[in-house]
Design a protein around this motif. Structure first.
Motif, PDB file in Angstrom:
ATOM      1  N   ILE A  54      33.656  50.793  34.380  1.00 37.48           N
ATOM      2  CA  ILE A  54      34.284  49.908  35.372  1.00 37.48           C
ATOM      3  C   ILE A  54      33.194  49.128  36.129  1.00 37.48           C
ATOM      4  CG2 ILE A  54      35.712  49.840  37.474  1.00 37.48           C
ATOM      5  CD1 ILE A  54      37.058  52.453  36.391  1.00 37.48           C
ATOM      6  N   GLN A  55      32.106  49.834  36.449  1.00 31.67           N
ATOM      7  CA  GLN A  55      31.004  49.169  37.172  1.00 31.67           C
ATOM      8  C   GLN A  55      30.395  48.046  36.327  1.00 31.67           C
ATOM      9  OE1 GLN A  55      27.707  51.723  38.190  1.00 31.67           O
ATOM     10  NE2 GLN A  55      27.399  50.657  40.127  1.00 31.67           N
ATOM     11  N   GLN A  56      30.177  48.348  35.043  1.00 28.21           N
ATOM     12  CA  GLN A  56      29.643  47.333  34.123  1.00 28.21           C
ATOM     13  C   GLN A  56      30.557  46.120  34.066  1.00 28.21           C
ATOM     14  OE1 GLN A  56      26.808  47.044  32.527  1.00 28.21           O
ATOM     15  NE2 GLN A  56      26.022  48.963  33.308  1.00 28.21           N
ATOM     16  N   PHE A  57      31.882  46.413  34.073  1.00 34.50           N
ATOM     17  CA  PHE A  57      32.880  45.350  34.025  1.00 34.50           C
ATOM     18  C   PHE A  57      32.726  44.425  35.229  1.00 34.50           C
ATOM     19  CE2 PHE A  57      37.036  44.020  35.720  1.00 34.50           C
ATOM     20  CZ  PHE A  57      37.512  43.227  34.680  1.00 34.50           C
ATOM     21  N   PHE A  58      32.624  45.027  36.427  1.00 36.93           N
ATOM     22  CA  PHE A  58      32.464  44.210  37.638  1.00 36.93           C
ATOM     23  C   PHE A  58      31.152  43.427  37.609  1.00 36.93           C
ATOM     24  CE2 PHE A  58      35.665  47.065  39.635  1.00 36.93           C
ATOM     25  CZ  PHE A  58      36.550  46.069  40.034  1.00 36.93           C
ATOM     26  N   MET A  59      30.110  44.079  37.065  1.00 38.08           N
ATOM     27  CA  MET A  59      28.801  43.420  37.034  1.00 38.08           C
ATOM     28  C   MET A  59      28.781  42.236  36.080  1.00 38.08           C
ATOM     29  SD  MET A  59      26.514  46.832  37.300  1.00 38.08           S
ATOM     30  CE  MET A  59      24.940  46.192  36.805  1.00 38.08           C
ATOM     31  N   SER A  60      29.430  42.417  34.922  1.00 39.59           N
ATOM     32  CA  SER A  60      29.352  41.328  33.949  1.00 39.59           C
ATOM     33  C   SER A  60      30.409  40.256  34.188  1.00 39.59           C
ATOM     34  CB  SER A  60      29.458  41.887  32.523  1.00 39.59           C
ATOM     35  OG  SER A  60      30.631  42.653  32.400  1.00 39.59           O
ATOM     36  N   VAL A  61      31.627  40.659  34.586  1.00 38.05           N
ATOM     37  CA  VAL A  61      32.697  39.670  34.763  1.00 38.05           C
ATOM     38  C   VAL A  61      32.586  38.949  36.100  1.00 38.05           C
ATOM     39  CG1 VAL A  61      35.208  39.305  34.874  1.00 38.05           C
ATOM     40  CG2 VAL A  61      34.245  40.890  33.192  1.00 38.05           C
ATOM     41  N   PHE A  62      32.330  39.729  37.183  1.00 34.06           N
ATOM     42  CA  PHE A  62      32.281  39.095  38.518  1.00 34.06           C
ATOM     43  C   PHE A  62      30.850  38.827  38.986  1.00 34.06           C
ATOM     44  CE2 PHE A  62      36.405  41.243  38.384  1.00 34.06           C
ATOM     45  CZ  PHE A  62      37.242  40.179  38.704  1.00 34.06           C
TER      46      PHE A  62
END
Lengths: 163, 337
Positions: A54-62
């Motif tokens: 989830i953290q990676q998702f926030f880092m890459s998408v947002f």
């Protein structure tokens, strides 16, 4: 009607707690510590892995930094835990996983959500409001106390109070 | 009525005119499902709170027992009941609806037989023509009061038990057809130092052994006199301990079938969530009033001793580190005569 003429003089009534303990011990079903540890290790690890994802998702998408992504990651994990609690699934997973689901932030969310659900019947103020921290309260109290002590140790050792 | 030791002998042999058992969905999935009068398909028991659900079970069971006894509510003279809730609210609130003179009793999970023993005593002494005994428990009300919120994810140890959701009532009378209540052995409080509120079977087994020993001594009977001796809710851990303790007392339990209501109500292989078996006030009540009485009426059992076991702890007492005092009350049921 005659009054009771005798009382039980069974061996049980004069048995000592220690004596009984040895009998009871023989009949106690075994709990596999190793199996419980392994389950807790893998389930706890899996929850952390999901958190990492989830953290990676926030880092890459947002386009967030590691630090910025921390808070929304925790929020998403909490929401997942609350939803699973509300659907009556979390406690079933926990029976299998043991400490694996209790230790991560999801366990904390579950303890608050389950207490809130349980005491909803007693109203919003006396029920949800007053009982929500019934289980989580001690985590917060002792967490704060522990942080305070660690803070003092830091200050005394002159390593600065963090940051 | 005669008294010997701890045992009452009812000379008028009160009759159980009618009995009832109402259960929740999980008990309805168990092996005794066919014997219950009604099975709710939802754990909420069609109510908004767990507590209201438990009360509804008891109200339903009371109505059903009167129906089976073929007597009207106004003919019922006394209701003796109790449950596990603080201040026995389920029984008292159900009694409010019934409008019958009421005696509240508390013996934790032994309330089923405690109330039957008291109701039978009323009949035997001529204090009443018709008296009703009843009790109820609900899995979630008990978890909420004694342990954690129902949805809280804590791992329960394998010796933990599952409180049954259900209520049972019986109407006792001086005459009529049905199984007779012949004796009641009132238990003493026994505490052998068990402190873990999850380990109920281990805590209660000594009380069951003590009461069975007293019953055999007072009546001069041996276990072989009975076709079946059942304990209330010792479950998979407590029952073998009770067997061992009774062996030490020199009571030959191998002469009879020695079983436990907490093991009979669920199929532990299929219903894994019950862990070591059922417990709760309703456990011995629904198994006795639903299953055992029906088997007696069918002629499969003639003489049965029901030993309901209760753990007399409160959430406060175990949080303060007190051990768990336990009790067991035995009631002897006989067909015919």
């Amino acid at each position: 009607m005659t009054l009771p003429d005798s009382r039980s003089n069974s061996k049980v009534s004069s048995m000592s707690p220690d004596e009984y303990k040895t009998i009871a011990k023989k009949h106690e079903p075994p709990r596999s510590i190793l199996k419980n540890c392994l389950k807790a290790f893998f389930v706890g690890g899996l929850i952390c892995l999901i958190g990492q994802g989830i953290q990676q998702f926030f880092m890459s998408v947002f386009d967030m930094s590691t630090k910025e992504a921390g808070s929304p990651t925790v929020a998403v994990l909490i929401i997942i835990s609350v939803i699973l609690t509300c659907f009556g699934v979390y406690d079933k997973i926990a029976q299998w996983a043991g400490a694996g689901t209790a230790v991560p932030v999801t366990g904390f969310a579950n303890s608050m959500c389950s207490a809130a659900l349980e005491h909803r019947a007693e109203g919003l103020v006396l029920g949800v409001g007053a009982s929500m921290f019934k289980l989580a309260g001690s985590v917060i109290v002792f967490g704060t106390v522990a942080a305070f002590i660690i803070g003092i140790i830091y200050a005394l050792l002159g390593t600065g109070g963090g940051g | 009525m005669q008294v010997k030791g701890q045992t009452w002998t009812y000379e008028k042999k009160p009759v159980i005119l009618g009995a009832s058992s109402i259960v929740g969905p999980e008990e309805g999935e168990g092996p005794l499902a066919e014997d219950f009068d009604f099975i709710y398909d939802n754990i909420e028991i069609n109510e908004k709170t767990w507590e209201k659900g438990e009360r509804r079970l008891l109200e339903d069971a009371a109505r059903k027992a009167l129906e089976h006894a073929s007597i009207k509510e106004e003919d019922l003279q006394f209701y003796v009941g109790g449950d596990l809730m603080n201040q026995i609210i389920s029984s008292s609130f159900a009694a409010r609806k019934m409008g019958v003179p009421y005696i509240g009793v508390f013996g934790a999970c032994s309330t089923s037989m405690e109330s039957l023993a008291v109701a039978s005593m009323m009949i035997d002494s001529g204090a009443a023509q018709y008296a009703m005994a009843g009790t109820a428990s609900h899995n979630c009300t008990v978890e909420k009061q004694f342990r954690y919120p129902t949805e809280y994810g804590s791992q329960k140890p394998p010796y933990a038990q599952y409180t049954i959701t259900g209520a049972g009532c019986s109407v006792v009378s001086a005459q009529g057809d049905g199984p007779h209540v012949t004796h009641a052995t009132i238990g003493k409080v026994i505490d052998l130092g068990v402190k873990d509120p999850f380990n109920m079977g281990t805590a209660m087994a000594p009380a069951a052994a003590d009461t069975i020993t007293a019953h055999m001594r007072d009546t001069g009977r041996s276990p072989g006199y009975y076709d079946l001796i059942v304990t209330g809710d010792l479950a998979a851990v407590g029952l073998p301990i009770a067997k061992e303790l009774l062996k030490k007392e020199g009571i030959a339990m191998e002469e009879t079938n020695f079983m436990d209501c907490g093991l009979m109500i669920y199929d532990r292989d299929r219903q894994k969530y019950v862990l070591s078996g059922g417990s709760g006030c309703g456990c011995s009540a629904v198994v006795t009033y639903g299953h055992i009485l029906k088997r007696m009426k069918r002629g499969e059992l003639h003489k049965v001793l029901v030993v309901a076991t209760g753990a007399l702890l409160s959430p406060l007492s175990y949080q303060q580190g007190e051990s768990i005092p336990c009790i067991a009350h035995a009631v002897s049921l006989e067909m015919g005569g």
